[in-house]
Design a protein around this motif. Structure first.
Motif, PDB file in Angstrom:
ATOM      1  N   VAL A 184       0.856  -1.180   0.000  1.00 15.73           N
ATOM      2  CA  VAL A 184       0.000   0.000   0.000  1.00 15.73           C
ATOM      3  C   VAL A 184       0.895   1.234   0.000  1.00 15.73           C
ATOM      4  O   VAL A 184       1.657   1.462   0.938  1.00 15.73           O
ATOM      5  CB  VAL A 184      -0.937   0.013   1.230  1.00 15.73           C
ATOM      6  CG1 VAL A 184      -1.721   1.327   1.289  1.00 15.73           C
ATOM      7  CG2 VAL A 184      -1.899  -1.167   1.171  1.00 15.73           C
ATOM      8  N   LEU A 185       0.782   2.014  -1.073  1.00 16.28           N
ATOM      9  CA  LEU A 185       1.586   3.229  -1.186  1.00 16.28           C
ATOM     10  C   LEU A 185       0.985   4.381  -0.392  1.00 16.28           C
ATOM     11  O   LEU A 185       1.691   5.286   0.038  1.00 16.28           O
ATOM     12  CB  LEU A 185       1.703   3.636  -2.656  1.00 16.28           C
ATOM     13  CG  LEU A 185       2.344   2.594  -3.592  1.00 16.28           C
ATOM     14  CD1 LEU A 185       2.345   3.113  -5.013  1.00 16.28           C
ATOM     15  CD2 LEU A 185       3.748   2.257  -3.135  1.00 16.28           C
ATOM     16  N   GLY A 186      -0.340   4.361  -0.221  1.00 12.82           N
ATOM     17  CA  GLY A 186      -0.989   5.432   0.529  1.00 12.82           C
ATOM     18  C   GLY A 186      -2.495   5.342   0.416  1.00 12.82           C
ATOM     19  O   GLY A 186      -3.031   4.697  -0.490  1.00 12.82           O
ATOM     20  N   VAL A 187      -3.158   5.968   1.351  1.00  9.08           N
ATOM     21  CA  VAL A 187      -4.622   6.023   1.376  1.00  9.08           C
ATOM     22  C   VAL A 187      -5.023   7.485   1.293  1.00  9.08           C
ATOM     23  O   VAL A 187      -4.535   8.327   2.062  1.00  9.08           O
ATOM     24  CB  VAL A 187      -5.186   5.385   2.669  1.00  9.08           C
ATOM     25  CG1 VAL A 187      -6.713   5.415   2.654  1.00  9.08           C
ATOM     26  CG2 VAL A 187      -4.680   3.953   2.820  1.00  9.08           C
ATOM     27  N   PHE A 188      -5.940   7.818   0.367  1.00  9.66           N
ATOM     28  CA  PHE A 188      -6.257   9.209   0.080  1.00  9.66           C
ATOM     29  C   PHE A 188      -7.769   9.395  -0.039  1.00  9.66           C
ATOM     30  O   PHE A 188      -8.495   8.454  -0.346  1.00  9.66           O
ATOM     31  CB  PHE A 188      -5.582   9.640  -1.227  1.00  9.66           C
ATOM     32  CG  PHE A 188      -4.102   9.375  -1.255  1.00  9.66           C
ATOM     33  CD1 PHE A 188      -3.203  10.323  -0.792  1.00  9.66           C
ATOM     34  CD2 PHE A 188      -3.617   8.155  -1.709  1.00  9.66           C
ATOM     35  CE1 PHE A 188      -1.840  10.068  -0.800  1.00  9.66           C
ATOM     36  CE2 PHE A 188      -2.255   7.893  -1.723  1.00  9.66           C
ATOM     37  CZ  PHE A 188      -1.357   8.846  -1.262  1.00  9.66           C
TER      38      PHE A 188
END
Length: 237
Positions: free
Chosen positions: A157-161
């Motif tokens: 997971v690279l990021g949650v936006f």
């Protein structure tokens, strides 16, 4: 004007001897259709609370347009039933032949519309998750290691936006810095337009030298949209 008779009020409220309450601070009447298409008169009012910290009680009454019957009523006071506040509003409706009840104000309609927009946003509340694949992908000959089965990837997971634009920018940064590809950022305005498009959650590559034709690398980074209530299954502790 609604010709609501005393007999109809008494039949609805019963023989309870209601005590007095504060005067009605605001009231309005609008006509609407129920689920069966039948027209009803809907009266909403506010009465200041006298013994609690709550500022106002909200009263809602739905009746026959000709006052033949009372369909339903509600009040936010602790009684949670046929209370003195509903009693007061019903008798105010009975007086509407002499003192008409006004329609809702523009401010009230805007507040209702704002609440509906907020409810719609909460119903569709989502997060966008940028993923990267850490394992090598084959051509799809082995179903359980196929590039077409993302659930089988060794995912990171690279990021949650909260917006598609921010998730896309994070994915592009990974492609540029970790995979060593150039990605055109001229499409940021297009990303903005997609933020509210719940059908567009796939990452959209724009660089001519890097796209779906380069399938193995392309499928190593992607963005998916998830409703907030079901996104947690993608995080493990």
């Amino acid at each position: 004007m609604i010709p609501l008779r005393k007999q109809v009020i008494d039949a609805y409220l019963g023989s309870t001897d209601f005590r007095g309450c504060q005067d009605i601070s605001s009231i309005h009447l609008q006509y609407e259709e129920d689920h069966s298409g039948k027209m009803i008169a809907h009266v909403e009012a506010k009465i200041p609370a006298s013994t609690t910290n709550q500022r106002d009680y909200d009263i809602s009454v739905r009746i026959h347009p000709q006052g033949n019957s009372i369909y339903s009523s509600s009040c936010t006071c602790p009684i949670l039933g046929k209370c003195k506040h509903i009693h007061k509003v019903l008798y105010r409706i009975r007086q509407s032949r002499e003192i008409p009840i006004p329609p809702p104000s523009a401010q009230h309609l805007e507040r209702v519309a704002r609440r509906e927009r907020l409810a719609d946003q909460m119903e569709h509340a989502s997060v966008y998750i940028a993923f990267a694949c850490k394992s090598e992908l084959d051509s799809g000959s082995d179903y359980y290691r196929s590039q077409f089965v993302r659930d089988k990837y060794d995912q990171e997971v690279l990021g949650v936006f909260f917006s598609l634009k921010e998730a896309n920018l994070r994915a592009k940064k990974y492609v540029r810095e970790d995979l060593g590809h150039e990605v055109d950022d001229d499409d940021e305005e297009e990303d903005d337009e997609e933020d509210d498009d719940y059908g567009e959650d796939e990452f959209d590559w724009d660089d001519e030298d890097f796209g779906p034709d380069d399938s193995n690398e392309y499928n190593k980074v992607w963005v998916d949209r998830f409703a907030i209530e079901n996104a947690s299954r993608h995080f493990h502790t």
